[in-house]
Design a protein around this motif. Structure first.
Motif, short mmCIF file in Angstrom:
data_model
loop_
_atom_site.label_atom_id
_atom_site.label_comp_id
_atom_site.label_asym_id
_atom_site.label_seq_id
_atom_site.Cartn_x
_atom_site.Cartn_y
_atom_site.Cartn_z
N ARG A 104 -11.96 5.41 9.45
CA ARG A 104 -12.87 4.27 9.57
C ARG A 104 -12.15 2.95 9.74
NH1 ARG A 104 -17.20 5.93 4.89
NH2 ARG A 104 -17.90 7.81 5.92
N SER A 105 -10.85 3.00 9.95
CA SER A 105 -10.11 1.75 10.10
C SER A 105 -10.11 1.31 11.57
CB SER A 105 -8.68 1.89 9.59
OG SER A 105 -7.96 2.80 10.37
N TYR A 106 -9.93 0.03 11.77
CA TYR A 106 -9.97 -0.56 13.11
C TYR A 106 -8.57 -0.94 13.56
CZ TYR A 106 -14.90 -0.91 12.03
OH TYR A 106 -16.19 -0.61 11.68
N GLY A 107 -8.44 -1.24 14.84
CA GLY A 107 -7.18 -1.73 15.37
C GLY A 107 -6.44 -0.66 16.14
N SER A 108 -5.26 -1.03 16.59
CA SER A 108 -4.42 -0.13 17.37
C SER A 108 -3.12 0.12 16.62
CB SER A 108 -4.09 -0.75 18.73
OG SER A 108 -5.26 -0.94 19.46
N ILE A 109 -2.69 1.35 16.64
CA ILE A 109 -1.48 1.74 15.93
C ILE A 109 -0.25 1.40 16.78
CG2 ILE A 109 -1.52 4.10 16.80
CD1 ILE A 109 -0.51 5.01 14.07
N SER A 110 0.78 0.90 16.13
CA SER A 110 2.09 0.63 16.74
C SER A 110 3.10 0.64 15.62
CB SER A 110 2.09 -0.72 17.45
OG SER A 110 2.11 -1.77 16.49
N PRO A 111 4.39 0.77 15.93
CA PRO A 111 5.38 0.72 14.85
C PRO A 111 5.28 -0.57 14.03
CG PRO A 111 6.39 1.59 16.82
CD PRO A 111 5.02 1.10 17.22
N ASN A 112 5.13 -1.71 14.69
CA ASN A 112 5.04 -2.97 13.95
C ASN A 112 3.82 -3.02 13.05
OD1 ASN A 112 7.42 -3.96 14.99
ND2 ASN A 112 6.42 -5.05 16.66
N SER A 113 2.67 -2.50 13.54
CA SER A 113 1.48 -2.52 12.69
C SER A 113 1.63 -1.55 11.52
CB SER A 113 0.21 -2.21 13.50
OG SER A 113 0.17 -0.88 13.95
N LEU A 114 2.27 -0.40 11.75
CA LEU A 114 2.50 0.54 10.65
C LEU A 114 3.33 -0.11 9.55
CD1 LEU A 114 3.47 3.81 12.59
CD2 LEU A 114 1.41 3.44 11.24
N PHE A 115 4.41 -0.76 9.96
CA PHE A 115 5.32 -1.37 8.99
C PHE A 115 4.68 -2.56 8.29
CE2 PHE A 115 8.99 0.20 11.86
CZ PHE A 115 8.87 1.47 11.35
N SER A 116 3.99 -3.42 9.02
CA SER A 116 3.38 -4.59 8.38
C SER A 116 2.24 -4.17 7.46
CB SER A 116 2.92 -5.62 9.41
OG SER A 116 1.86 -5.13 10.19
N ASP A 117 1.46 -3.16 7.85
CA ASP A 117 0.39 -2.67 6.96
C ASP A 117 0.97 -2.08 5.68
OD1 ASP A 117 -1.44 -3.44 8.88
OD2 ASP A 117 -1.88 -1.39 9.56
N ALA A 118 2.06 -1.34 5.81
CA ALA A 118 2.70 -0.76 4.63
C ALA A 118 3.24 -1.85 3.71
CB ALA A 118 3.82 0.19 5.04
N ASP A 119 3.86 -2.88 4.29
CA ASP A 119 4.36 -4.01 3.48
C ASP A 119 3.22 -4.69 2.74
OD1 ASP A 119 7.05 -3.64 4.21
OD2 ASP A 119 6.83 -4.94 5.98
N GLU A 120 2.10 -4.90 3.44
CA GLU A 120 0.93 -5.55 2.81
C GLU A 120 0.34 -4.67 1.72
OE1 GLU A 120 -0.34 -8.67 3.06
OE2 GLU A 120 1.48 -9.01 4.25
N LEU A 121 0.33 -3.36 1.93
CA LEU A 121 -0.20 -2.45 0.92
C LEU A 121 0.66 -2.49 -0.34
CD1 LEU A 121 -2.23 -0.34 0.05
CD2 LEU A 121 -0.82 1.37 1.19
#
Length: 120
Positions: free
Chosen positions: A30-47
């Protein structure tokens, strides 16, 4: 909607008294957006930041399988992560595409990602 997870590891962590937090990558479930290495890493940092600052988690173990293992390895540089478990992961997404899927799919992969998915 059915959720898929590694039942063996989830059961192990729950049986041993761990609190477990699961999430979907951008664009999955149910999540939005597009996956990319940068988004994976920034999402993990934010989590990690959220779990430490908002949830007051004292000890944090990150378990990543396959693509998630690359994210877990990225978090090894985060001073708020205590333990990393990189499970059945790979060192280069390019090598997975090249070695496991052949020339045609590598060409499609490079075309679709504009050769921007560098995850080492």
């Amino acid at each position: 909607e059915a959720y898929v997870y590694e039942g063996m590891w989830l059961d192990f962590y729950l049986e041993h008294g761990f609190n477990v937090f699961l999430w979907n990558y951008r664009g999955y479930g149910r999540s939005y957006g597009s996956i990319s290495p940068n988004s994976l890493f920034s999402d993990a940092d934010e989590l990690v930041k959220h779990l430490k600052n908002k949830r007051n988690i004292k000890k944090l173990l990150v378990h990543g399988t396959s693509l998630g293992g690359g994210v877990a390895c990225h978090l090894s540089n985060n001073p708020h992560v205590d333990v990393i478990f990189a499970d059945r992961t790979f060192s280069s997404l390019d090598s997975v595409v090249r070695d496991d899927f052949g020339k045609v799919l590598r060409f499609i992969y490079n075309l679709a990602t504009f050769n921007s998915w560098k995850m080492h």
